[in-house]
Enzyme design. Sequence first.
Site, PDB file in Angstrom:
ATOM      1  N   GLU A 177      43.897  97.693   7.158  1.00 23.52           N
ATOM      2  CA  GLU A 177      43.941  96.525   6.270  1.00 23.52           C
ATOM      3  C   GLU A 177      44.935  96.676   5.126  1.00 23.52           C
ATOM      4  OE1 GLU A 177      39.816  95.838   5.170  1.00 23.52           O
ATOM      5  OE2 GLU A 177      39.482  94.771   7.047  1.00 23.52           O
TER       6      GLU A 177
ATOM      7  N   GLU B 203      37.737  93.833  13.975  1.00 24.02           N
ATOM      8  CA  GLU B 203      36.494  94.173  13.279  1.00 24.02           C
ATOM      9  C   GLU B 203      35.771  92.896  12.862  1.00 24.02           C
ATOM     10  OE1 GLU B 203      36.889  96.893   9.984  1.00 24.02           O
ATOM     11  OE2 GLU B 203      38.468  97.993  11.017  1.00 24.02           O
TER      12      GLU B 203
ATOM     13  N   GLU C 267      29.308 101.955   2.209  1.00 29.68           N
ATOM     14  CA  GLU C 267      28.935 100.827   3.074  1.00 29.68           C
ATOM     15  C   GLU C 267      27.707 101.156   3.919  1.00 29.68           C
ATOM     16  OE1 GLU C 267      32.653  99.788   5.007  1.00 29.68           O
ATOM     17  OE2 GLU C 267      33.186  98.553   3.292  1.00 29.68           O
TER      18      GLU C 267
ATOM     19  N   PHE D  90      24.789 100.047   3.951  1.00 25.11           N
ATOM     20  CA  PHE D  90      23.978  98.932   4.447  1.00 25.11           C
ATOM     21  C   PHE D  90      24.786  97.889   5.218  1.00 25.11           C
ATOM     22  CE2 PHE D  90      21.087 100.598   1.154  1.00 25.11           C
ATOM     23  CZ  PHE D  90      20.049 100.923   2.021  1.00 25.11           C
ATOM     24  N   HIS D  91      26.055  98.208   5.462  1.00 24.21           N
ATOM     25  CA  HIS D  91      26.821  97.312   6.338  1.00 24.21           C
ATOM     26  C   HIS D  91      26.271  97.480   7.749  1.00 24.21           C
ATOM     27  CE1 HIS D  91      30.071  95.450   8.521  1.00 24.21           C
ATOM     28  NE2 HIS D  91      30.518  94.977   7.382  1.00 24.21           N
TER      29      HIS D  91
END
Length: 668
Positions: free
Chosen positions: A151, A309, A357, A359-360
Amino acid sequence: MRWPKGLTGLCYGGDYNPEQWPAELWPEDVALMRRARVTLVTVGVFAWSRLEPEPGRYDFDWLDRVLDLLHAGGIRVALATPTAAPPPWFSLRHPDALPVTADGVRLSHGSRDTYCASAPAYRAAARRIATALAQRYADHPALALWHVHNEYGTTCHCEYVAAAFRRWLRERYGGLDALNDAWTTSFWSQHYTDWEQIRTPVATRYLGNPGQLLDFRRFVSDELLGAYLEQRDLLRAATPEVPVTTNYVLGDWVPVDHARWSAEVDLVAIDHYPSESGPGAEEQTAFAADLARCWARRSPGGPAWLLMESAPNLILTPGRMHAKEPGRLLRHSLAHVARGSRGAMFFQWRASRGGAELFHSALLPHAGPESRTFREAVALGESLTRLAEVDAGTVAARVAIAWDASCRWAMQATVLPSASLDYAAEVAAAHRALWRAGYPCDLVIPGDDLSGYALLVLPALYLVSDRYADQVRGYVAGGGHLVVGYLSGIADEYGRVRPGGYPGAFRDLLGIRVEEFHPLDPAERVPLADGTTGRLWSEPVRLAGATVVTTYAGGTVAGRPAVTRHDHGAGVAWYVSTRLDDDAYRDLLRRAAERAGVAPACPAAPPGVEAVRRGDGAGRSWLFLLNHTATTQTVPAAGTDLLTGGHLDPVTLPPGGCAVLREDGAAG
Ligand code: GLA
């Protein structure tokens, strides 16, 4: 077409971060991937500190084992270069390669993306680790694709960047006179007499120079592209048969012109995370996928592209994460595949136990395989294998919306008459209107061939070059239908206002003239004579050849035209001087499309059922039908549903249900 080596059919999988887990767990990962029919995983994307624990000392043993295990399991690998997350030793050794904010604060490691892409030490370290990976894995049988970085989208305001910006400006303008003119530096005493006086747009007392800001964003896009190309070229040299890509992130903070980058990636790959959970998520998904599809036409791998993604369930958004309800995983994935994605990939395979991340969501959640998410992941894998044949087709649209990164950046300067104006939101509103009316549409950038389109929409095309204005004029003169939104044609390519009345470059084509703006308060609504409402913006439009479609029935410009239409050559040009409410915008674009002789993909599809057709241009076509409503819907369409193998006529979709029809009557 360049495509992940050794892969046929649709790709399924996601980011796999085995470095977060004990090696004993890796065989279980592979076994579960096989159960879910995963075909491709991205490995190593943030693993720099594990791959090069000390400067120049590489530890590839663990990655060897991972790649071997994956290969033994028949899973192919998108091998990432880890350059989006330099290790702590790197920033301590090279403090000059840490990024500086516009306020002059030098950031420190502790997160990701904390590097300056123009710093020589960073570039050299990135080349070294990419070279080491290429040498080690060039011949590994699992290697299908190189995934460079992650990204791209960072900015920095250090001296390296300032020097690179000046070099870029010298190349663009040749001399300071041209730059001073383009940036209107005579305003507020900003006239430059030496290149060394020019800085990046750092914090200053009051409003900065919009021309400088616009060029800075263009420069950052080119500068980051340079960083990507360095890695791409060395990877290509090591493995000419393995395609190279990077995953695009979409967002208003990203100073990357993805359309232009796409000529340099072997296949376009996007990450997509809708910020809404309701119907807004479907609209955002369709918009992102249409952008990717159109960018992909510029790529050697096009027109196919890949959803690299997305979130299997909870999405990391500020405030509150939102969950995907049962069935949405398949529906969202199909919305991308319908628009040409060669598969569905996710962040990430196994949910992290710690880190930023944790809890992603993941295909394999914290709860493990005994979970709703994993069951849906397995079902998705099965569905994607059944859809392999759709890979032959792509979407054909006769409606296009203009998209221009420069326009977005120009409108991000805080100098417009209203802070509520947002270019991407304007384009998204036009896309949403067409999506709701059922029309497939492309996103075109200035210079793209317009001859295949019956209808072109220019929402808030604020900045436009003479050349593009001429192209649009020629398109209408030749019989094209055009809808222009407010705030279009105002500025030239440097962001300077075109004098003589708005909408500048399009005045004659639209047969109107506007002398002043009447921006509206964000909460304000202005009634129109046809019973609809406008918001955000109003203008006292004067006719100069156009006819009135509807007028303002209130507000400061009551009685003046709000929407107009003008015949020009063999075509017709509409002007919309306010932001119509969503239903009115949909109805207007439907009218314009009907006049232009364009039909929706599936005219009889009920509201809330998305219909997208992929055709192979040789008589075969597949109709994707996605029921986004909470009720059963029936669609008068016929064919073999690839998801179930059954023949349907008509198609009855349960709440949230989907069908992918190989259409009857098509050759095949
Ligand atoms: C992007 C990034 C991933 C992860 C997710 C979270 O896809 O590439 O590393 O941060 O966002 O949404």
